[in-house]
Design a protein around this motif. Structure first.
Motif, short mmCIF file in Angstrom:
data_model
loop_
_atom_site.label_atom_id
_atom_site.label_comp_id
_atom_site.label_asym_id
_atom_site.label_seq_id
_atom_site.Cartn_x
_atom_site.Cartn_y
_atom_site.Cartn_z
N LEU A 1 78.03 17.16 -14.72
CA LEU A 1 77.00 16.38 -14.02
C LEU A 1 77.15 16.53 -12.51
N ALA A 2 78.40 16.51 -12.03
CA ALA A 2 78.62 16.57 -10.59
C ALA A 2 78.17 17.92 -10.02
N THR A 3 78.53 19.01 -10.71
CA THR A 3 78.14 20.32 -10.17
C THR A 3 76.63 20.51 -10.24
N THR A 4 76.02 20.07 -11.35
CA THR A 4 74.56 20.20 -11.45
C THR A 4 73.88 19.29 -10.43
N GLY A 5 74.42 18.07 -10.29
CA GLY A 5 73.85 17.14 -9.32
C GLY A 5 73.94 17.67 -7.91
N ALA A 6 75.07 18.33 -7.58
CA ALA A 6 75.22 18.90 -6.25
C ALA A 6 74.15 19.96 -6.01
N MET A 7 73.88 20.75 -7.03
CA MET A 7 72.86 21.78 -6.94
C MET A 7 71.49 21.16 -6.67
N PHE A 8 71.20 20.07 -7.40
CA PHE A 8 69.96 19.33 -7.18
C PHE A 8 69.85 18.91 -5.73
N ALA A 9 70.93 18.24 -5.25
CA ALA A 9 70.92 17.68 -3.91
C ALA A 9 70.72 18.77 -2.86
N LEU A 10 71.31 19.94 -3.12
CA LEU A 10 71.18 21.03 -2.16
C LEU A 10 69.76 21.59 -2.13
N SER A 11 68.99 21.33 -3.18
CA SER A 11 67.65 21.90 -3.26
C SER A 11 66.57 20.95 -2.74
N PHE A 12 66.93 19.68 -2.50
CA PHE A 12 65.95 18.76 -1.94
C PHE A 12 65.65 19.13 -0.51
N PRO A 13 64.38 19.20 -0.12
CA PRO A 13 64.12 19.27 1.31
C PRO A 13 64.45 17.90 1.89
N THR A 14 65.33 17.85 2.91
CA THR A 14 65.80 16.58 3.46
C THR A 14 64.64 15.65 3.83
N PHE A 15 63.61 16.24 4.47
CA PHE A 15 62.53 15.37 4.95
C PHE A 15 61.78 14.74 3.78
N VAL B 1 70.32 9.51 3.44
CA VAL B 1 69.57 10.77 3.41
C VAL B 1 70.40 11.91 4.01
N LEU B 2 71.02 11.62 5.18
CA LEU B 2 71.76 12.68 5.85
C LEU B 2 73.03 13.05 5.09
N SER B 3 73.67 12.05 4.46
CA SER B 3 74.94 12.39 3.81
C SER B 3 74.75 13.10 2.47
N LEU B 4 73.57 12.96 1.86
CA LEU B 4 73.37 13.55 0.52
C LEU B 4 73.74 15.04 0.47
N VAL B 5 73.15 15.80 1.40
CA VAL B 5 73.38 17.24 1.38
C VAL B 5 74.85 17.56 1.68
N ILE B 6 75.44 16.77 2.61
CA ILE B 6 76.84 17.05 2.96
C ILE B 6 77.75 16.74 1.78
N VAL B 7 77.47 15.63 1.07
CA VAL B 7 78.26 15.32 -0.11
C VAL B 7 78.21 16.49 -1.09
N ALA B 8 77.01 17.02 -1.28
CA ALA B 8 76.85 18.12 -2.23
C ALA B 8 77.69 19.33 -1.83
N THR B 9 77.55 19.75 -0.57
CA THR B 9 78.31 20.91 -0.11
C THR B 9 79.81 20.64 -0.22
N TRP B 10 80.19 19.46 0.25
CA TRP B 10 81.60 19.12 0.32
C TRP B 10 82.22 19.06 -1.07
N SER B 11 81.51 18.49 -2.03
CA SER B 11 82.10 18.39 -3.36
C SER B 11 82.25 19.77 -3.99
N ARG B 12 81.31 20.66 -3.71
CA ARG B 12 81.44 22.03 -4.25
C ARG B 12 82.67 22.72 -3.67
N TYR B 13 82.84 22.59 -2.33
CA TYR B 13 83.98 23.26 -1.70
C TYR B 13 85.30 22.65 -2.16
#
Lengths: 301, 318
Positions: B132-146, B190-202
């Protein structure tokens, strides 16, 4: 043998072949299934963009003031409703997709060609050429990409080509780094030494020996870069420096819909869903390709 | 160690020069050059423009202009805004605290969450949580932030009315910390979502790499508890590459902040950038480009030094 500790985590302590194997098959299956779904989605998105003129029920620019703000399902002639000017949302999404994907793919080509060129030349020649090119890459990476994109986009007249070029020019650096490190390992291998002994020219070695062998990371980068390029196009179009209205792109449809947010939210939801879907499909496909193609990265996972 | 820091500092100098050359070139690429706001204005006569050019030294050869511009940047003279004539450096510095607050808070939350998720995912590899976490991170990375921001505003500000839709304070509430926190919630998420995704993958792949090593098996074999092995043995080594990632992530943080600030009307540097873009305030734009780039260079430098401080292997390698 597994051990469960007091925080309830389970860790596999023994490298039991059969268990590991079945687990990794399970994992690969899951992973690949997502990649397959991503790939299928990419095919669907690409073909629907290609066939937009056939599939779209209306002209995306046709204004019908008597049909403003229709909700999806209100009128069978407008399956996904209409916007503030009575333009058909489905048609606009289809044509907008055409534009987003054209920009995404053109920008990806720019990115991958520039990145591979710089990466191969840098890795193959080494020395001061490598130094100069890599310092240039480092310098470019100091700027936040959205800042660079917006400044350049504000300076040039927006068109499909200019936007693709700008996105390509501001996102090749990571590809260059990846390809360079690939070339550095390839360069040490015997077949390259053999080619040097044959007296092959530098260009021949780079194009005929190194490039084909670096194809796997290039392919992965290409897939993932379509995703970022689509995202970047939506950013600059959303901020008003990308695709200009009345031409529809998913990004500028969102800007438009922002004004009617509390009354007709679906106008803002649909383009966003399309962007997310597209970006995600390419991301999953790229991730799957990486797992399948690059054994080194697979081990690192 | 001193040698290492000196080496890194020396390495930052060509970067700074390169960044300044690109910044300078961009300014001259602008339609109408650096004086676009005058040359594109029909009420300003050609003679006036010639006079302004002499005042700004734009009649000089390009390299002299560059040297003069770079020299001025170094001593903090970043020029004045076209509208209002205020010093650019002051205008930018005014916006730094807001961005620092938003970006710093988002980054801290994202690092905590992301490292935690990545660590758990690595420890329980192939579990449902991991999947779930890896798939969720992928989701989060694909959202346009705006878009994510707009949806958040729609759901939590317009429909539920839980949070304000934008700005930093309510009218008349300036300086009220509770009000500030209330306004911070949505943009931070909103701003942390993408960073959480990247960070959890790394951090997941970082932990997996460490967990697979022999000394971890040794620690297990010694009979240490799982928690001790993870926190004392695996964590320090897995955290090292994450420090370096902190520097690398800096430009993305600025990009994300720009988009988030624009949606939420947050009065930071990103918002200033977008406003300056519409006003054709080139000195402010270039000032912001240089400011963020220097910030990134310094950030990377600090991250490198941080890595070297905790990891003797890198320090000795030079």
């Amino acid at each position: 043998m597994t051990e469960t500790d007091n925080i309830g985590t389970t860790v596999d302590l023994t490298p039991m072949r059969s268990k590991k194997l079945s687990r990794s098959v399970f994992r690969r299956f899951l992973r690949h299934r997502l990649a397959v779904v991503g790939g299928a989605m990419v095919v669907i998105l690409l073909s629907s963009a290609l066939c937009a003129p056939l599939l779209a029920p209306h002209d995306p620019l046709l204004i019908e003031t008597s049909q403003r703000f229709l909700a999806p399902g209100d009128n069978a002639a407008f399956p996904l409703g209409t916007d503030e000017l009575g333009r058909d949302t489905l048609s606009r999404l289809l044509y907008g997709g055409q534009i987003s994907l054209v920009v995404g793919i053109t920008a990806m080509l720019m990115t991958v060609i520039t990145g591979s060129l710089v990466g191969i030349v840098s890795g193959y020649f080494g020395g001061w050429i490598d130094n100069v090119l890599m310092r240039f890459v480092d310098t470019m990476l100091c700027f936040p990409q959205v800042f660079l994109l917006l400044v350049i986009a504000a300076f040039v007249t927006p068109s499909l080509l200019s936007i693709s070029l700008i996105i390509g020019l501001t996102s090749w650096m990571e590809v260059a780094r990846i390809i360079r490190s690939e070339i550095l390992t390839l360069k040490e291998q015997d077949f390259i030494k053999a080619a040097v002994c044959y007296g092959s020219s530098h260009t021949r070695i780079m194009v005929r020996e190194l490039l084909p062998n670096a194809m796997a990371p290039i392919l992965v980068a290409a897939t993932l870069k379509v995703a970022t390029a689509v995202l970047m196009e939506s950013y600059i179009s959303y901020l008003g420096y990308g695709i200009q209205p009345p031409l529809a792109s998913w990004g500028n449809m969102l800007t438009n819909a922002q004004g009617y947010f509390d009354t007709v939210p679906f106008l803002a939801i649909l383009p966003g869903v399309m962007i997310t879907l597209t970006v995600m499909s390419f991301n999953f496909l790229g991730d799957g390709l990486r797992d399948a193609l690059d054994p080194r990265l697979k081990m690192g996972q | 160690m001193l040698q290492f820091i000196l080496k890194r500092l020396l390495y930052a100098i060509p970067l700074l020069i390169g960044v300044s050359i690109i910044g300078f070139a961009l300014m001259h690429l602008a339609p109408g050059g650096p004086l676009g706001v005058y040359t594109l204005n029909p009420t300003v006569s050609v003679q006036d423009i010639e006079r302004i050019k002499v005042i700004y030294g734009l009649d000089q050869p390009t390299y002299i202009q560059y040297m003069r511009w770079a020299g001025n940047m170094l001593v903090g003279d970043w020029g004045n805004t076209f509208f209002g004539g205020r010093p650019v450096l002051i205008v930018i510095l005014e916006r730094v605290p807001a961005t620092l607050l938003l970006a710093g808070l988002s980054l801290s939350i994202a690092i905590l969450l992301g490292t935690g998720i990545g660590m758990l995912g690595a420890v329980q590899r192939y579990s449902i949580f991991d999947y779930l976490a890896t798939t969720g991170a992928m989701f989060a990375l694909s959202f346009p932030t705006f878009w994510f921001g707009l949806m958040a505003i729609f759901v939590f500000a317009v429909e539920m009315r839980w949070f304000p839709s934008g700005g930093m304070f309510e009218l008349g509430e300036e300086g009220n910390v509770l009000d500030l926190l209330h306004h911070l919630v949505l943009p931070t998420v909103v701003l942390s979502l993408v960073i959480v995704a990247t960070w959890s993958r790394y951090s997941r792949s970082g932990f997996l790499e460490v967990i697979g090593q022999d000394y971890i098996r040794t620690a297990h074999a010694k009979g240490l508890s799982n928690r001790l092995v993870i926190t004392r043995h695996a964590f320090p080594n897995a955290a090292i590459p994450l420090i370096a990632l902190l520097g690398v992530q800096m430009p993305f943080l600025f990009s994300g902040a720009l988009v988030t600030e624009t949606i939420f009307g947050w009065p930071g540097m990103g918002r200033l950038f977008v406003d300056a873009l519409t006003m054709k305030e080139y000195p402010v734009l270039m000032g912001l480009m240089m400011f963020t780039a220097v910030f990134v260079i310094v950030g990377n430098l600090l991250a490198d030094i941080g890595v070297a401080m905790v990891d003797p292997r890198i320090r000795l390698e030079g």
